[in-house]
Design a protein around this motif. Structure first.
Motif, PDB file in Angstrom:
ATOM      1  N   LYS A   1       0.824  -1.203   0.000  1.00 33.44           N
ATOM      2  CA  LYS A   1       0.000   0.000   0.000  1.00 33.44           C
ATOM      3  C   LYS A   1       0.860   1.257   0.000  1.00 33.44           C
TER       4      LYS A   1
ATOM      5  N   THR B   1     -10.561  -4.722   6.447  1.00 38.55           N
ATOM      6  CA  THR B   1     -11.836  -4.023   6.296  1.00 38.55           C
ATOM      7  C   THR B   1     -12.941  -4.783   6.968  1.00 38.55           C
TER       8      THR B   1
ATOM      9  N   ASP C   1      -8.328   9.430 -10.973  1.00 42.86           N
ATOM     10  CA  ASP C   1      -8.923   9.604  -9.652  1.00 42.86           C
ATOM     11  C   ASP C   1      -9.041   8.307  -8.859  1.00 42.86           C
ATOM     12  N   ASP C   2      -9.207   7.174  -9.552  1.00 41.60           N
ATOM     13  CA  ASP C   2      -9.461   5.934  -8.834  1.00 41.60           C
ATOM     14  C   ASP C   2      -8.210   5.091  -8.584  1.00 41.60           C
TER      15      ASP C   2
ATOM     16  N   ASP D   1      -6.759   3.732  -5.332  1.00 40.47           N
ATOM     17  CA  ASP D   1      -7.771   3.427  -4.317  1.00 40.47           C
ATOM     18  C   ASP D   1      -8.349   2.023  -4.432  1.00 40.47           C
ATOM     19  N   TYR D   2      -8.674   1.584  -5.639  1.00 44.23           N
ATOM     20  CA  TYR D   2      -9.271   0.252  -5.785  1.00 44.23           C
ATOM     21  C   TYR D   2      -8.278  -0.838  -5.413  1.00 44.23           C
TER      22      TYR D   2
ATOM     23  N   LEU E   1      -5.804  -0.453  -3.173  1.00 46.86           N
ATOM     24  CA  LEU E   1      -5.672  -0.371  -1.724  1.00 46.86           C
ATOM     25  C   LEU E   1      -6.821  -1.110  -1.042  1.00 46.86           C
ATOM     26  N   LYS E   2      -8.018  -0.965  -1.575  1.00 48.78           N
ATOM     27  CA  LYS E   2      -9.178  -1.676  -1.019  1.00 48.78           C
ATOM     28  C   LYS E   2      -9.027  -3.181  -1.175  1.00 48.78           C
TER      29      LYS E   2
ATOM     30  N   ILE F   1       0.769   4.115  -2.952  1.00 46.79           N
ATOM     31  CA  ILE F   1       0.432   5.501  -2.646  1.00 46.79           C
ATOM     32  C   ILE F   1       1.504   6.444  -3.184  1.00 46.79           C
TER      33      ILE F   1
END
Length: 56
Positions: A28, A56, A39-40, A43-44, A46-47, A32
């Motif tokens: 991660k 999570t 924009d995404d 993030d996807y 990392l999830k 980063i």
């Protein structure tokens, strides 16, 4: 990248959970730090890593 996340999930389920969490956090951190123009990203990913290590 998706193959590495699958391997991370296997490590978490069948190997050392603490090691998997450490590897996931390093992944991660690297994601980063990557410069991007969408924009995404990341993030996807990392999830997905969080889901693989059960964060999570």
């Amino acid at each position: 990248m998706f193959e590495r996340i699958e391997e991370l999930e296997l490590l978490c389920k069948y190997g050392n959970k603490e090691e998997a969490v450490g590897v996931g956090n390093r992944m991660k951190k690297r994601l980063i730090s990557v410069e991007h123009d969408t924009d995404d990203f990341p993030d996807y990913l990392l999830k997905m890593i969080d889901q693989a290590i059960g964060a999570t």
